[in-house]
Design a protein around this motif. Structure first.
Motif, mmCIF file in Angstrom:
data_model
loop_
_atom_site.group_PDB
_atom_site.id
_atom_site.type_symbol
_atom_site.label_atom_id
_atom_site.label_comp_id
_atom_site.label_asym_id
_atom_site.label_seq_id
_atom_site.Cartn_x
_atom_site.Cartn_y
_atom_site.Cartn_z
ATOM 1 N N LEU A 57 -30.055 19.499 -5.296
ATOM 2 C CA LEU A 57 -30.189 20.527 -4.251
ATOM 3 C C LEU A 57 -29.742 20.065 -2.860
ATOM 4 O O LEU A 57 -29.010 20.798 -2.175
ATOM 5 N N PRO A 58 -30.129 18.846 -2.379
ATOM 6 C CA PRO A 58 -29.729 18.439 -1.023
ATOM 7 C C PRO A 58 -28.222 18.447 -0.804
ATOM 8 O O PRO A 58 -27.770 18.624 0.323
ATOM 9 N N PHE A 59 -27.453 18.284 -1.895
ATOM 10 C CA PHE A 59 -25.999 18.285 -1.739
ATOM 11 C C PHE A 59 -25.477 19.611 -1.189
ATOM 12 O O PHE A 59 -24.345 19.701 -0.752
ATOM 13 N N TRP A 60 -26.303 20.642 -1.284
ATOM 14 C CA TRP A 60 -25.844 21.948 -0.841
ATOM 15 C C TRP A 60 -25.889 22.072 0.682
ATOM 16 O O TRP A 60 -25.410 23.031 1.242
ATOM 17 N N THR A 61 -26.527 21.084 1.339
ATOM 18 C CA THR A 61 -26.533 21.060 2.795
ATOM 19 C C THR A 61 -25.542 19.978 3.220
ATOM 20 O O THR A 61 -25.381 18.990 2.529
ATOM 21 N N SER A 62 -24.969 20.165 4.398
ATOM 22 C CA SER A 62 -23.998 19.188 4.890
ATOM 23 C C SER A 62 -24.633 17.814 5.004
ATOM 24 O O SER A 62 -25.754 17.651 5.493
ATOM 25 N N PHE A 63 -23.892 16.818 4.538
ATOM 26 C CA PHE A 63 -24.348 15.434 4.585
ATOM 27 C C PHE A 63 -24.671 15.027 6.019
ATOM 28 O O PHE A 63 -25.727 14.454 6.306
ATOM 29 N N LEU A 64 -23.760 15.388 6.959
ATOM 30 C CA LEU A 64 -23.937 15.023 8.365
ATOM 31 C C LEU A 64 -25.230 15.619 8.918
ATOM 32 O O LEU A 64 -26.006 14.954 9.601
ATOM 33 N N LEU A 65 -25.463 16.860 8.543
ATOM 34 C CA LEU A 65 -26.639 17.575 9.023
ATOM 35 C C LEU A 65 -27.915 16.883 8.561
ATOM 36 O O LEU A 65 -28.881 16.734 9.316
ATOM 37 N N ARG A 66 -27.879 16.432 7.290
ATOM 38 C CA ARG A 66 -29.073 15.795 6.725
ATOM 39 C C ARG A 66 -29.341 14.466 7.405
ATOM 40 O O ARG A 66 -30.491 14.094 7.637
ATOM 41 N N VAL A 67 -28.269 13.750 7.787
ATOM 42 C CA VAL A 67 -28.470 12.478 8.485
ATOM 43 C C VAL A 67 -28.993 12.740 9.906
ATOM 44 O O VAL A 67 -29.899 12.051 10.374
ATOM 45 N N TYR A 68 -28.462 13.781 10.530
ATOM 46 C CA TYR A 68 -28.970 14.150 11.857
ATOM 47 C C TYR A 68 -30.450 14.501 11.788
ATOM 48 O O TYR A 68 -31.227 14.183 12.685
ATOM 49 N N ALA A 69 -30.832 15.165 10.699
ATOM 50 C CA ALA A 69 -32.232 15.567 10.551
ATOM 51 C C ALA A 69 -33.150 14.346 10.585
ATOM 52 O O ALA A 69 -34.266 14.400 11.111
ATOM 53 N N TRP A 70 -32.639 13.220 10.047
ATOM 54 C CA TRP A 70 -33.461 12.000 10.050
ATOM 55 C C TRP A 70 -33.699 11.501 11.477
ATOM 56 O O TRP A 70 -34.726 10.884 11.751
ATOM 57 N N ILE A 71 -32.746 11.774 12.382
ATOM 58 C CA ILE A 71 -32.968 11.380 13.787
ATOM 59 C C ILE A 71 -34.217 12.090 14.305
ATOM 60 O O ILE A 71 -35.098 11.480 14.913
ATOM 61 N N GLY A 72 -34.283 13.381 14.002
ATOM 62 C CA GLY A 72 -35.437 14.159 14.451
ATOM 63 C C GLY A 72 -36.742 13.638 13.876
ATOM 64 O O GLY A 72 -37.795 13.699 14.518
ATOM 65 N N LEU A 73 -36.663 13.119 12.654
ATOM 66 C CA LEU A 73 -37.886 12.601 12.014
ATOM 67 C C LEU A 73 -38.267 11.240 12.577
ATOM 68 O O LEU A 73 -39.445 10.948 12.773
ATOM 69 N N LEU A 74 -37.256 10.393 12.846
ATOM 70 C CA LEU A 74 -37.538 8.984 13.134
ATOM 71 C C LEU A 74 -37.642 8.666 14.622
ATOM 72 O O LEU A 74 -38.158 7.606 14.986
#
Lengths: 295, 370
Positions: free
Chosen positions: A118-135
């Motif tokens: 399922l995560p592949f359906w979201t942009s890879f870049l977007l998912r990495v950016y999301a980790w910035i918000g988490l960390l």
């Protein structure tokens, strides 16, 4: 006969056009001199009017730089370390997940695999950016921990090795799980019963039967994570340390920042050669497995 | 057929009212059974009769829904498979594909924590017993079906279990090898003194191997006895029909004396006289079972007016050692008769469409009440 050749020909043509030729171009550039005008590098072969001779200018200094400048060796070793640790982490997280999915009811299995993909359906870049918000310092994780009273001061999570590991493990986990699942799902469960019957505890059975039989899946998964992780540059650029680069970041900086294509090409070739070793080892292993299965 | 004397005093396995349900399906339905030390006990039945489930409960892969299983006097409830004094030979053999023959056989001994030298000594010894001594370094996929079967047997026996469970042990072998292996199994069992519990759907296999057979149907044991008991004295229509072939005639008791009975069957033109008494209600509906090899064919009318029938030969199947005749009686019923081909020349034999008389001894029919 013609049809068969055509079918085999298409992938060969594809590999020639999009792999072999680009590789040869990069290989050629890696032996060129840099020059400030387009295309950024000097030709290898040129016709010199004065001497009426065809001159080949082979520049080995691009490779020499790799050994002379400690930056390259340092970033290369660091990349190997990050990729290796990430691969081991992926294996430790992915193996139990693949095992659990493989032992589910078939109907549940498909759902679980869907969730993995399922995560592949979201942009890879977007998912990495999301980790910035988490960390980040006042990100979701720090705020939650402070609100729960577990810590007083926010932890430094972002721009650390830890953040890179999190990013790589998160992004590459499916590449570990899928080959492992494909292997574990085929296991004959009566072998586990046989082991139990012969007096082996479930733990012993795992290490003596399940794990050895899943080694092809383990090797495939590890290579699928390790090889792209070595050259990874998006995750370390966004989440990683600023004082320590990975080889992929250096490569991209040389190409696009410094516009030094010859050195960048030399880095790419050196990286490829270094990665070729595990790939060849894997192929040898696979061939041996195949021969064993045939006999 | 093997007839062995088993020490009945020494009960080794005791199954007490064991039931196993999978959801709504009752796989094993209240079975009580004793298996004696040193015997080969065969659980015989068609697919889905619960025999494999019962075997898996002995091994510990399934636990009974109710009832108890005692092995050597010890209640097996809650004891996981790896702690039971039982070994199993799987139908698929379940050899570890990544290990050599030697490592496969050594696996069980390693779990016992024996010394390396002791392990290799016992592995070599056991591989010699099953005549696989030269194949120790091979992997299972390099072996033939028969060789794999031997390795599986060696792997189970090397632990010197008191009880060996065998799930369709010869199912994957071809006919010639099967017969050979059957006798080897029996020899091995006698040599090692292990108690065997064998599950099979093959009645021939059960007859050859077993000291006693338990015939199963729909989760229950319908008859327990020696192969001879089961074949000659089946206790029900099901057992008579399941073991071997049989001609069953429905009929009615017309005379019931302690020493003999007379039965009238609509499909036979004479009454059936049986020279032993039975226990049944007067006028009870009964079935007469007569094995095909116990019927004689003749061109001349047999003496007496009982235990005989008349018909026409409709089919003859030549099987080599014997021939099967299908005879249509005057009532329209087709009866199966087998005659051994003890002579090479067939001049005397009856032929197609020939009218014949059928007759049998008064001791041959079995009267079935259920």
């Amino acid at each position: 006969m013609f049809g068969k050749r055509l079918v085999i020909g298409v992938p060969w043509f594809w590999l020639l056009l999009f792999f072999a030729i680009p590789f040869l171009i990069v290989f050629k550039i890696s032996f060129s001199w840099m020059q400030p005008i387009q295309p950024g590098y000097a030709p290898l072969f040129s016709w010199v009017e004065e001497t009426q001779r065809f001159v080949a200018t082979l520049n080995l200094s691009n490779y020499e730089v790799l050994f002379r400048d400690p930056l390259y060796l340092n970033t290369f070793l660091y990349s190997i370390k990050v990729a290796a640790i990430s691969t081991v982490l992926c294996l430790l997280v992915g193996y139990p997940m693949a095992y659990a999915i493989a032992r589910c009811k078939p109907s549940t299995r498909n759902l679980m695999l869907m969730l993995i993909i399922l995560p592949f359906w979201t942009s890879f870049l977007l998912r990495v950016y999301a980790w910035i918000g988490l960390l980040k310092t006042n990100g979701v994780i720090n705020n939650t921990l402070i609100a729960l009273g577990i810590i007083d001061q926010p932890l430094t999570l972002l721009y650390t090795d830890f953040a890179v590991y999190v990013g790589i493990v998160y992004s590459y986990l499916p590449f570990m799980i899928l080959p492992l699942y494909a292997n574990l799902e085929k296991h004959d469960l009566t072998l586990l019963e046989a082991a139990a019957d012969l007096g082996a505890s479930p733990t012993k059975t795992f290490f003596r039967v399940t794990l050895p039989l899943s080694m092809p899946g383990v090797v495939a998964g590890c290579l699928l994570v390790f090889i792209p992780a070595v050259g990874e540059f998006v995750i370390p650029s966004l989440l990683g340390r600023t004082d320590q680069l990975m080889i992929g970041t250096v490569l991209s900086a040389q190409f696009f920042g410094a516009r030094n294509w010859p050195v960048a090409s030399a880095v790419a070739i050196a990286l490829l050669l270094a990665l070729l070793i595990p790939i060849l080892l894997f192929q040898r292993y696979q061939r041996r497995e195949l021969e064993a299965a045939k006999r | 057929m093997t007839q062995k004397t088993v020490d009945r005093a020494q009960e080794y396995v005791r199954i007490e009212a064991v039931t196993k349900r999978f959801g709504d399906f009752v796989a094993v339905d209240g079975i009580s059974l004793s298996i004696f030390k040193g015997e080969i006990f065969c659980l015989l039945g068609g697919s889905g009769c619960g025999k494999t489930t019962l075997l898996r409960m002995l091994a510990g892969f399934e636990s009974p829904t109710s009832g108890r299983i005692l092995i050597d006097g010890q209640d097996m409830a809650g004891i996981p498979p790896h702690e039971r004094p039982v070994n199993m030979m799987f139908q698929s053999y379940a050899l570890f594909p990544h290990m050599t023959v030697e490592s496969n056989v050594a696996f069980g001994l390693e779990q016992e924590g024996l010394a390396k030298t002791e392990i290799s000594r016992r592995v070599a010894e056991m591989l010699d017993i099953v005549k696989m001594g030269e194949y120790g370094r091979r992997k299972p996929h390099q072996l033939s079906g028969g060789q794999r079967q031997r390795v599986a047997l060696a792997r189970a026996l090397v632990k010197r279990p008191k009880l060996l469970l065998l799930d369709e042990p010869l199912g994957a072998l071809d006919r010639k090898l099967r017969e050979h292996t059957q006798f080897e199994l029996i020899n091995l069992q006698e040599q090692l003194g292990v108690t065997f519990v064998v599950v099979t759907h093959d009645q021939e296999e059960a007859m050859t191997l077993a000291s006693r057979i338990g015939v199963m149907n729909k989760g229950q044991i319908v008859q327990v006895g020696t192969p001879t008991d089961i074949y000659e004295f089946p206790n029900s229509r099901f057992v008579a029909d399941f073991i071997g072939s049989v001609n069953l005639f429905e009929g009615q008791l017309v005379e019931d004396e302690p020493g003999h009975v007379r039965i009238r069957c609509a499909e036979l033109d004479s009454t059936v006289f049986v020279d032993h008494g039975i226990s049944a209600a007067p006028d009870a509906k009964v079935a007469v079972a007569i094995r095909p090899e116990k019927i004689e064919l003749s061109r001349e009318a047999p003496s007496g007016d009982e235990n005989r029938a008349h018909g026409v030969v409709k089919e003859i199947a030549y099987m080599g050692d014997m021939s099967v005749y299908l005879v249509r009686l005057d009532s329209g019923r087709v009866v199966r008769v087998t005659i051994p081909n003890s002579e090479r020349h067939a001049d005397q034999r009856v032929v197609w469409e020939e009218p014949v008389y059928l007759s049998w001894e008064p001791s041959s029919p079995v009267v079935l009440t259920v």
